[in-house]
Design an enzyme around this catalytic site. Structure first.
Site, short mmCIF file in Angstrom:
data_model
loop_
_atom_site.label_atom_id
_atom_site.label_comp_id
_atom_site.label_asym_id
_atom_site.label_seq_id
_atom_site.Cartn_x
_atom_site.Cartn_y
_atom_site.Cartn_z
CB THR A 1 -0.92 -0.01 1.24
OG1 THR A 1 -1.69 -1.21 1.22
CG2 THR A 1 -1.87 1.18 1.23
CD GLU B 48 0.82 -1.85 11.52
OE1 GLU B 48 1.85 -2.40 11.10
OE2 GLU B 48 0.53 -0.68 11.21
CE LYS C 73 2.10 4.17 14.26
NZ LYS C 73 0.67 4.10 13.93
N GLY D 254 -2.72 4.88 5.66
CA GLY D 254 -3.25 4.98 4.30
C GLY D 254 -2.15 5.30 3.30
N1 HSE Z 1 -1.83 0.38 11.75
C1 HSE Z 1 -1.40 1.72 11.85
C2 HSE Z 1 -2.58 2.55 12.33
C3 HSE Z 1 -0.90 2.18 10.51
O1 HSE Z 1 -3.70 2.05 12.37
O2 HSE Z 1 -2.38 3.70 12.68
C4 HSE Z 1 0.05 3.30 10.55
O3 HSE Z 1 1.12 3.12 11.37
#
Ligand code: HSE
Length: 438
Positions: A13, A190, A205, A302
């Site tokens: 993606t 994910e 994060k 996205g």
């Molecule tokens: N799985 C993550 C989210 C994607 O939903 O924020 C971006 O890191």
């Protein structure tokens, strides 16, 4: 100007979005950076998927090592995710003197200290804007724009999937599973959505941001993590009655000699800006001693929003190459020899407000017994509500507390749990009342 050659590993993606921006907007990017950026390779095992892009002959390959081993490739973009192979590819690229761009927060949160050391030693850039908050320039803000600030706290919504699910339950009353499937269809989740739902993705994060903010090593293992799977529509409704919504928050606070770092569902006042951050949007409030409060928001997941962040890293590296200045801005915001170990406080030491929901038998004296135990443990009640129907012989009682120490709250809940009149497993949700003035 000598072109910069990039090799993209992983054309899923986000990788597809990166390729699209380089192919369709390469000229505009060159107008801004002064450097032609050539997409020399795109490596992916799936050659047949229609990505809506036309690659020149020889660009699409199925062997990532071809990119690592080609001396002409200046920048490797790692977009495969996962930890083991991604680390091997990145470490090899660094050893060969290539700069690296990655969005791989799981890798950086768990192995980043090692990789950043390797990149500094090799004199190459390791850039990762897309690893946190999708398109939000949060890494750049911490690393560059806020260089004159002692960071005091960060409170963020850093997982689009959880925010999407909680928003759908709150606004449309959708069941959890339906909201999760919709998030997956939109490409936010994910590969393993438990990483999202159980708070690990947000914690990855937060580990990165916390290290950047305070000049410390990445310390993912010390972060307290709770996901959203235990949040019920009943708690969302009670939260609303008290003037709050429920968000999965990533919280990091500078407590002097220690750091608070935690990810958990939290009640956010409806008049706080974070409560308006809905769907897959991410947001963060960063408080610094000079800037006071800085608020960033944008799509945290996205294809194109995340690709936008990857391109900003490629552009930074291309500019550094143009002026022969790799490492001009240190990857982790502080010069590598200035990064210190700072302990993360155990969650039991935090002091905050709490929402506690008990299921109790509707009998005289029950409330007094609960209040007595809370009082004995130094916990002062701010408000109480009993509402709703009996289920399994119990009615819900909700209490909001004044500031209390988590260790005391947990001890009190264990004692309350022993009362015959109280059902099992009270619900505990922390309240973030003081997001902007902490
Ligand atoms: N799985 C993550 C989210 C994607 O939903 O924020 C971006 O890191």
């Amino acid at each position: 100007m000598k072109p910069v050659h990039v090799g993209l590993i992983g054309c899923g993606t986000v990788g597809t979005g990166v390729a699209r921006l380089l192919i369709e907007h390469g000229h505009m990017i060159e107008q801004r950076t002064g450097v032609p950026i050539v997409l020399k390779y795109v490596a992916d095992l799936d050659k047949d998927r229609d990505r809506g892009l036309h690659f020149a002959p020889g660009v699409f390959v199925d062997d990532a090592w071809q990119i690592i081993n080609d001396p002409q490739v200046d920048i490797v973009i790692e977009m495969i995710g996962g930890v083991t192979l991604a680390k091997e590819l990145i470490a090899s690229a660094i050893r060969k003197g290539k700069h690296v761009v990655t969005a791989n927060k799981a890798l950086l949160a768990t192995q980043g200290n090692d990789l950043f050391r390797q990149a500094a030693t090799a004199g190459v850039d390791l850039a990762f804007e897309a690893s946190v908050g999708g398109c939000m320039p949060v890494i750049k803000s911490l690393r560059e724009s806020l260089v004159g600030n002692q960071i005091q706290s960060m409170v963020g919504i850093l997982n689009g999937t959880c925010n999407y699910i909680l928003s759908k339950i709150t606004e449309e009353g959708l069941p959890f599973a339906t909201a999760l499937s919709e998030a997956q269809v939109q490409g936010y989740a994910e590969a393993d959505p438990t990483l999202d739902i159980e708070g690990l993705d947000a914690a990855h994060k937060l580990a990165i941001l916390t290290a950047l903010a305070y000049g410390m090593h990445i310390n993912f293992e010390e972060i307290y993590i709770e996901g959203i799977s235990a949040i019920t529509p009943l708690d969302i409704q009670f939260a609303h009655d008290f003037g709050y919504c429920i968000k999965l928050l990533a919280i990091s606070k500078n407590r002097g000699n220690a750091i608070e770092a935690r990810v958990h569902p939290a009640m956010v006042p409806l008049d706080n800006i974070l409560s308006n951050v809905s769907g897959s949007l991410n947001a963060i409030t960063i408080s610094g001693h000079a800037v006071q409060d800085l608020f960033l928001s944008g799509y945290g997941a996205g294809m194109m929003p995340t690709a936008s962040a990857v391109i900003s890293d490629i552009a930074d590296i291309a500019r550094n190459m143009r002026f022969g200045a790799p490492g001009r801005v240190p990857a982790m915001a502080y010069q590598p020899d200035q990064i210190r170990p700072i302990p993360v406080m155990p969650v039991t030491d935090i002091v905050t407000h709490y929402y506690i929901r008990f299921a109790v038998q509707d009998r005289p004296g029950v409330l007094a017994a609960i209040a007595g135990i809370l009082g004995d443990n130094d916990i002062s009640i701010k408000s109480v509500q009993q509402k709703g129907r009996k289920s399994n012989g119990h009615v819900p009682i909700v209490m909001l507390t004044h500031h209390a120490r988590e260790a005391d709250v947990r001890k009190a809940l264990t004692e309350i749990g022993r009362l015959d009149t109280v059902g099992p497993a009270p619900v505990l949700i922390r309240i973030e009342d003081d997001i902007q003035e902490d």
